[in-house]
Design a protein around this motif. Structure first.
Motif, PDB file in Angstrom:
ATOM      1  N   ASN A 326       0.848  -1.190   0.000  1.00 42.97           N
ATOM      2  CA  ASN A 326       0.000   0.000   0.000  1.00 42.97           C
ATOM      3  C   ASN A 326       0.891   1.251   0.000  1.00 42.97           C
ATOM      4  OD1 ASN A 326       0.960   0.182   2.612  1.00 42.97           O
ATOM      5  ND2 ASN A 326      -0.960  -0.420   3.580  1.00 42.97           N
ATOM      6  N   ASN A 327       0.257   2.389  -0.026  1.00 41.22           N
ATOM      7  CA  ASN A 327       1.050   3.623  -0.135  1.00 41.22           C
ATOM      8  C   ASN A 327       1.934   3.836   1.079  1.00 41.22           C
ATOM      9  OD1 ASN A 327       0.019   4.196  -2.639  1.00 41.22           O
ATOM     10  ND2 ASN A 327      -1.756   5.315  -1.831  1.00 41.22           N
ATOM     11  N   VAL A 371      -2.217  -6.009   7.223  1.00 38.76           N
ATOM     12  CA  VAL A 371      -1.979  -4.586   6.900  1.00 38.76           C
ATOM     13  C   VAL A 371      -3.248  -4.017   6.267  1.00 38.76           C
ATOM     14  CG1 VAL A 371       0.492  -4.898   6.599  1.00 38.76           C
ATOM     15  CG2 VAL A 371      -1.010  -5.192   4.640  1.00 38.76           C
ATOM     16  N   GLU A 372      -3.411  -2.723   6.465  1.00 40.59           N
ATOM     17  CA  GLU A 372      -4.629  -2.077   5.975  1.00 40.59           C
ATOM     18  C   GLU A 372      -4.517  -1.816   4.481  1.00 40.59           C
ATOM     19  OE1 GLU A 372      -7.380   1.840   6.939  1.00 40.59           O
ATOM     20  OE2 GLU A 372      -5.471   1.506   7.965  1.00 40.59           O
ATOM     21  N   GLU A 400      10.054  -3.847  -6.148  1.00 44.23           N
ATOM     22  CA  GLU A 400       9.005  -2.842  -5.908  1.00 44.23           C
ATOM     23  C   GLU A 400       9.550  -1.422  -6.079  1.00 44.23           C
ATOM     24  OE1 GLU A 400       5.277  -1.300  -5.141  1.00 44.23           O
ATOM     25  OE2 GLU A 400       5.950  -3.330  -5.675  1.00 44.23           O
ATOM     26  N   TYR A 401      10.785  -1.229  -5.653  1.00 44.06           N
ATOM     27  CA  TYR A 401      11.382   0.094  -5.824  1.00 44.06           C
ATOM     28  C   TYR A 401      11.537   0.414  -7.317  1.00 44.06           C
ATOM     29  CZ  TYR A 401      14.421   4.104  -5.224  1.00 44.06           C
ATOM     30  OH  TYR A 401      14.938   5.379  -5.270  1.00 44.06           O
ATOM     31  N   SER A 402      11.930  -0.546  -8.095  1.00 49.34           N
ATOM     32  CA  SER A 402      12.055  -0.344  -9.537  1.00 49.34           C
ATOM     33  C   SER A 402      10.696  -0.040 -10.159  1.00 49.34           C
ATOM     34  CB  SER A 402      12.666  -1.591 -10.190  1.00 49.34           C
ATOM     35  OG  SER A 402      13.927  -1.849  -9.673  1.00 49.34           O
ATOM     36  N   ARG A 403       9.667  -0.749  -9.700  1.00 51.36           N
ATOM     37  CA  ARG A 403       8.326  -0.513 -10.228  1.00 51.36           C
ATOM     38  C   ARG A 403       7.855   0.900  -9.906  1.00 51.36           C
ATOM     39  NH1 ARG A 403       2.948  -1.149  -9.394  1.00 51.36           N
ATOM     40  NH2 ARG A 403       3.182  -1.325  -7.153  1.00 51.36           N
ATOM     41  N   VAL A 417      -0.891   8.523  -6.213  1.00 54.16           N
ATOM     42  CA  VAL A 417       0.433   7.960  -5.930  1.00 54.16           C
ATOM     43  C   VAL A 417       1.481   9.038  -6.042  1.00 54.16           C
ATOM     44  CG1 VAL A 417       2.138   6.282  -6.697  1.00 54.16           C
ATOM     45  CG2 VAL A 417      -0.287   5.698  -6.724  1.00 54.16           C
ATOM     46  N   LYS A 418       1.318   9.909  -7.033  1.00 50.69           N
ATOM     47  CA  LYS A 418       2.301  10.975  -7.243  1.00 50.69           C
ATOM     48  C   LYS A 418       2.300  11.949  -6.074  1.00 50.69           C
ATOM     49  CE  LYS A 418       3.643  14.443 -10.654  1.00 50.69           C
ATOM     50  NZ  LYS A 418       3.319  15.084 -11.957  1.00 50.69           N
ATOM     51  N   GLN A 419       1.118  12.261  -5.579  1.00 48.44           N
ATOM     52  CA  GLN A 419       1.020  13.211  -4.478  1.00 48.44           C
ATOM     53  C   GLN A 419       1.677  12.672  -3.230  1.00 48.44           C
ATOM     54  OE1 GLN A 419      -3.117  14.106  -4.041  1.00 48.44           O
ATOM     55  NE2 GLN A 419      -3.268  15.187  -6.015  1.00 48.44           N
ATOM     56  N   ILE A 420       1.542  11.383  -3.024  1.00 48.77           N
ATOM     57  CA  ILE A 420       2.090  10.795  -1.776  1.00 48.77           C
ATOM     58  C   ILE A 420       3.589  10.567  -1.890  1.00 48.77           C
ATOM     59  CG2 ILE A 420       2.016   8.755  -0.284  1.00 48.77           C
ATOM     60  CD1 ILE A 420      -0.946   8.540  -1.002  1.00 48.77           C
TER      61      ILE A 420
END
Length: 443
Positions: A326-327, A371-372, A400-403, A417-420
């Motif tokens: 999640n974010n 996890v939520e 995941e970091y590459s993604r 996603v961009k904002q966070i």
């Protein structure tokens, strides 16, 4: 030559008659003149015994033998057995022995076979304290006597003799262990013999056939069986338990009691037969039920095993839960990556530590946490997803970091996603990581 000897004898008698004196001159046969006895029978000598021992594969040393075969040789006298002190069985049948003698030193003798001889009297058995079997059949014995010194005698065969006195049979009462008695083919006529035999405490086998008394006694077999209580065998025919029952009933109540006892025996047999059949059927039924229960238990056990396997597979599948990001977790991943400068081994350890601290633990498995999810249910409730902490390895974190990197650089990037993630995204640091990756051939 024999004719010349007889002529000489007649001449001597004629000379005596001429002298007026008739003298009785004994006749001398040619054998007597040659020094050979007229009754020339073989004798039991030490040399003869040794030859027989060799023939029967026995020992040459006398005291080593426990048996000796001296039968069917024509011996007239028992002699020269003094050295054979360890004998336990001695065969002397089929000879011409007329007297029992020279056996008192055989104190260990158990079996003595003297049948088919010409013995007229039972005697000289005083030293045979351990004698158990004595066979004196086919002799010329008239009186049963001199057996009181053989207290262990169990088997006595006196068949085919000349016994006619019932009084002499009273002597058998002195043998407490006598169990087998054969007095068949004698001259016993007095029916009192049955009472005498009834006094023998251990008698189980009796042969009385061939005596005049057998035809004299009415219901002979029944009388003997009812009198001799322990008898199991009479004249070549065994005494069954059923026969003993109806004979005892006959002895108490006559023919009518015997008939009733026979009917009772038949009813008991039929009842026992039916009981056996019922037992067999019950046994088959019990076996079928046991087999059914075993099959049921086996099926139940198989179901339990299947359920255990299913539960195990479910747990394994549960343990192999896919990685969920999640974010919040992505944000933590970017921060840890920047902190450890792309050392994803350390990133993975801290990521797992973060999950243990922030995630909601699952009781069944310590490696599982909840996890939520960023997606909420239709009822606007929070949704929790179970993840396996061990799945967040260095490789998983690197992927995941590459993604995330690809996601942030595309034109179709998601605003939320961009904002966070934009505030913590550092392109310069990413370029530095790409250079290090290209150099180490990690990508």
């Amino acid at each position: 030559m024999l004719q010349d000897d007889e002529e000489n004898e007649l001449e001597r008698q004629e000379e005596c008659r001429e002298e007026g004196v008739m003298k009785k001159v004994p006749y001398s046969s040619p054998k007597t003149k040659r020094g050979i006895e007229e009754d020339d029978f073989p004798r039991i000598t030490l040399e003869t015994i040794k030859e027989l021992c060799t023939q029967h594969q026995l020992f040459q040393t006398p005291y080593l033998n426990d048996k000796l075969f001296l039968h069917y040789k024509g011996y007239k006298k028992i002699e020269n057995l003094e050295l054979y002190t360890e004998l336990k069985a001695l065969w002397l049948e089929g000879n011409a022995i007329s007297k029992i003698e020279n056996l008192s030193h055989l104190t260990k003798l158990r079996c003595l076979y003297l049948h088919q001889n010409v013995i007229g009297k039972i005697e000289n058995l005083e030293g045979l304290k351990h004698l158990q079997t004595l066979n004196l059949s086919s002799n010329q014995i008239q009186i049963v006597e001199n057996l009181e010194n053989c207290p262990k005698l169990e088997t006595l065969n006196l068949s085919s003799n000349r016994i006619n006195s019932v009084e002499s049979l009273n002597h058998l009462t002195l043998l407490p262990k006598l169990s087998v008695l054969d007095i068949s083919n004698n001259r016993i006529e007095d029916d009192q013999v049955i009472e005498v035999l009834g006094k023998l405490p251990s008698l189980t086998v009796l042969y009385l056939k061939g005596n005049p008394v057998v035809s004299k006694i009415k219901n002979y077999r029944k009388v003997v069986i009812s009198t001799v209580k322990k008898l199991n065998y009479l004249d070549d025919k065994p005494i069954t338990e059923d026969e003993r029952r109806w004979v005892l009933a006959w002895a108490k109540g006559g023919v009518q009691a015997e008939t009733e006892e026979r009917k009772k025996i038949i009813e008991e047999k039929d009842l026992k037969h039916q009981k056996d059949i019922n037992s067999w059927l019950q046994m088959q039924q019990n076996f079928a039920e046991e087999r059914k229960n075993e099959e049921k238990l086996r099926n139940s056990k198989q179901m339990e095993d299947v359920e255990k396997l299913r539960r195990k597979i479910k747990e394994e599948e549960k343990g192999k839960t896919e990685i969920y990001w999640n974010n919040t977790l992505r944000e933590s991943l970017l921060q840890l990556t920047r902190q450890h400068i792309f050392n994803f081994d350390k990133v993975a350890l801290d990521m797992q530590k973060y999950l243990r601290e922030k995630g909601r633990p699952v009781i069944e498995n310590k490696d599982l946490v909840e996890v939520e999810s960023h997606i909420k249910s239709e009822e606007n409730k929070r949704v929790w997803i179970t993840v396996n902490i061990s799945n967040y390895s260095s490789t998983a974190c690197r992927i995941e970091y590459s993604r995330i990197n690809v996601l942030l650089q595309t034109k179709t990037e998601i605003n939320i996603v961009k904002q966070i993630l934009q505030p913590i995204y550092n392109p310069e640091l990413l370029q530095l990581w790409h250079k290090s990756v290209s150099k180490s051939n990690l990508v």
